[in-house]
Design an enzyme around this catalytic site. Structure first.
Site, PDB file in Angstrom:
ATOM      1  N   LEU A 219       2.204  -6.049   5.921  1.00  0.00           N
ATOM      2  CA  LEU A 219       0.966  -5.285   5.729  1.00  0.00           C
ATOM      3  C   LEU A 219       0.588  -5.188   4.247  1.00  0.00           C
ATOM      4  CD1 LEU A 219       1.852  -2.282   8.065  1.00  0.00           C
ATOM      5  CD2 LEU A 219       0.261  -4.155   8.572  1.00  0.00           C
TER       6      LEU A 219
ATOM      7  N   ASP B   8       7.651  -6.613   8.073  1.00  0.00           N
ATOM      8  CA  ASP B   8       7.950  -5.663   6.996  1.00  0.00           C
ATOM      9  C   ASP B   8       9.370  -5.088   7.078  1.00  0.00           C
ATOM     10  OD1 ASP B   8       5.545  -5.410   5.326  1.00  0.00           O
ATOM     11  OD2 ASP B   8       4.554  -4.755   7.169  1.00  0.00           O
TER      12      ASP B   8
ATOM     13  N   GLU C  40      13.800   1.046   3.576  1.00  0.00           N
ATOM     14  CA  GLU C  40      13.696   2.451   3.163  1.00  0.00           C
ATOM     15  C   GLU C  40      12.759   3.268   4.054  1.00  0.00           C
ATOM     16  OE1 GLU C  40      11.096   3.333  -0.333  1.00  0.00           O
ATOM     17  OE2 GLU C  40      12.727   4.639  -0.889  1.00  0.00           O
ATOM     18  N   ASP C  41      11.751   2.610   4.611  1.00  0.00           N
ATOM     19  CA  ASP C  41      10.748   3.361   5.358  1.00  0.00           C
ATOM     20  C   ASP C  41      11.224   3.847   6.712  1.00  0.00           C
ATOM     21  OD1 ASP C  41       8.770   3.227   3.376  1.00  0.00           O
ATOM     22  OD2 ASP C  41       8.389   1.138   3.896  1.00  0.00           O
TER      23      ASP C  41
ATOM     24  N   ARG D 103       5.229  -1.238  12.565  1.00  0.00           N
ATOM     25  CA  ARG D 103       6.549  -1.108  11.945  1.00  0.00           C
ATOM     26  C   ARG D 103       7.520  -0.278  12.804  1.00  0.00           C
ATOM     27  NH1 ARG D 103       7.063  -0.366   5.750  1.00  0.00           N
ATOM     28  NH2 ARG D 103       9.113  -0.997   6.479  1.00  0.00           N
TER      29      ARG D 103
ATOM     30  N   ARG E  77       0.732   7.090   5.106  1.00  0.00           N
ATOM     31  CA  ARG E  77       1.479   6.806   6.336  1.00  0.00           C
ATOM     32  C   ARG E  77       2.124   8.055   6.965  1.00  0.00           C
ATOM     33  NH1 ARG E  77       3.106   1.275   5.855  1.00  0.00           N
ATOM     34  NH2 ARG E  77       1.166   0.155   5.444  1.00  0.00           N
TER      35      ARG E  77
ATOM     36  N   HIS F  90       2.647   4.777  -0.843  1.00  0.00           N
ATOM     37  CA  HIS F  90       3.634   5.831  -0.561  1.00  0.00           C
ATOM     38  C   HIS F  90       3.829   6.712  -1.795  1.00  0.00           C
ATOM     39  CE1 HIS F  90       5.536   2.873   2.476  1.00  0.00           C
ATOM     40  NE2 HIS F  90       5.126   3.904   3.183  1.00  0.00           N
TER      41      HIS F  90
ATOM     42  N   CYS G 176      12.207   0.387  -2.020  1.00  0.00           N
ATOM     43  CA  CYS G 176      12.019   0.208  -0.573  1.00  0.00           C
ATOM     44  C   CYS G 176      12.944  -0.832   0.030  1.00  0.00           C
ATOM     45  CB  CYS G 176      10.570  -0.131  -0.273  1.00  0.00           C
ATOM     46  SG  CYS G 176      10.030  -1.604  -1.071  1.00  0.00           S
TER      47      CYS G 176
HETATM   48  N1  CIR Z   1       8.803   2.223   0.698  1.00  0.00           N
HETATM   49  C1  CIR Z   1       7.993   1.236   0.363  1.00  0.00           C
HETATM   50  O1  CIR Z   1       7.503   1.167  -0.757  1.00  0.00           O
HETATM   51  N2  CIR Z   1       7.691   0.349   1.299  1.00  0.00           N
HETATM   52  C2  CIR Z   1       6.843  -0.756   1.105  1.00  0.00           C
HETATM   53  C3  CIR Z   1       6.266  -1.177   2.414  1.00  0.00           C
HETATM   54  C4  CIR Z   1       5.342  -2.350   2.263  1.00  0.00           C
HETATM   55  C5  CIR Z   1       4.812  -2.865   3.573  1.00  0.00           C
HETATM   56  N3  CIR Z   1       4.070  -4.045   3.359  1.00  0.00           N
HETATM   57  C6  CIR Z   1       3.941  -1.835   4.270  1.00  0.00           C
HETATM   58  O2  CIR Z   1       2.748  -1.826   4.022  1.00  0.00           O
HETATM   59  O3  CIR Z   1       4.439  -1.049   5.069  1.00  0.00           O
END
Ligand code: CIR
Length: 258
Positions: free
Chosen positions: A19, A62, A67-68, A87, A133, A163, A248
């Site tokens: 994304l 992704d 980390e997410d 995700r 998010r 984020h 991340c």
């Molecule tokens: N914790 C983060 O900085 N995550 C990066 C996530 C990037 C991923 N392309 C997203 O948009 O979810």
């Protein structure tokens, strides 16, 4: 003795479908990305962090941004419900791995959404970014999970980047670092140090004064070296194209019992 393990996850072969929200999409080179990811994992190892690899999820572009999928507080893992529906399949294998490591596991439930990238811990203060998010129900569930354990949850608005941790992270002494044009309300942080580059706002604490940082922030690295820290620079340009940063790509597990 704190544990020094870090969750990581291999990039998907579909990484280039990851994304993008605030950036213009540019092509991602999968071969270079894998090399950069190996360099990142190598830097963790060099500084004493044992990597725990979550089962790869090739159908999750992704997934490498592990980390997410979880927020740790002490030995408790709060499995997130990512704000981007695409995700959500990423979390199952992360949950499995954390249970195997002996963590207590808790979950964010619908209608809550929460991305780990929106959570910045500074001691027992847990800042949570709301606006992208992570929604209000996600913030409330984070409070309910961690305040009984001694956390003080502080919600902060995030509108200029993906984020909260795309905007700010913190030094070992708790000073919050941020590139001012990307931080909604810097005065929310008791000690704020402006940095000259957007990716200079991102540090992963490796222990002692060592700070894992992106090679794209040389001026900030110099600034921090001047303050007595030891920047450890890694190339992560392919992940930056997808709004990823050094934080991340791993989840440090510092309070495991096993
Ligand atoms: N914790 C983060 O900085 N995550 C990066 C996530 C990037 C991923 N392309 C997203 O948009 O979810």
């Amino acid at each position: 003795m704190p544990s020094r393990k870090a969750l990581i996850r291999q990039p998907s072969s579909r990484l280039d479908e990851g994304l993008v929200t605030h950036l213009q999409r540019t092509p991602v080179d999968a071969v270079v990305a894998l090399r950069q990811w190996e360099g990142y994992v190598g830097a963790l190892a060099e500084h004493g962090w044992e990597s725990i690899e979550v089962a790869p999820a090739d159908d999750c572009p992704d997934g490498v941004f592990v980390e997410d999928t979880v927020v740790m507080f002490r030995n408790v893992a709060l499995i997130t419900r990512p704000g981007a529906a695409s995700r959500r399949p990423e979390t199952a294998a992360v949950e499995e791995e954390l249970a195997r490591l002996g963590c207590s596991v808790n979950w964010v439930w619908e209608p809550g959404t929460l991305d780990g990238g929106d959570v910045l811990k500074v001691g027992d203060t847990v800042y949570v970014g709301q606006g992208g998010r992570t929604n209000a129900a996600g913030v409330a569930q984070l409070r309910a999970a961690f305040e009984p354990l001694g956390a003080r949850v502080v919600a902060v608005p995030v509108s200029r980047v993906l984020h909260l941790k795309s905007a700010v992270t913190a030094l070992p002494d708790g000073t919050v670092l941020g590139h001012p044009p990307l931080v909604d309300v810097p005065t929310l942080f008791p000690r704020f140090l402006p940095v000259p580059e957007p990716s200079g706002a991102h540090v992963v604490l490796l222990g002692g004064g060592r700070l894992l940082m992106a090679a794209s922030a040389p001026k900030t690295a110099e600034l921090l070296a001047g303050l007595g820290y030891e920047p450890v620079l890694v190339e992560i340009g392919e992940f930056e194209k997808l709004e990823g940063c050094v934080t991340c790509l791993s989840v440090r597990l510092r309070d495991l019992y096993v």
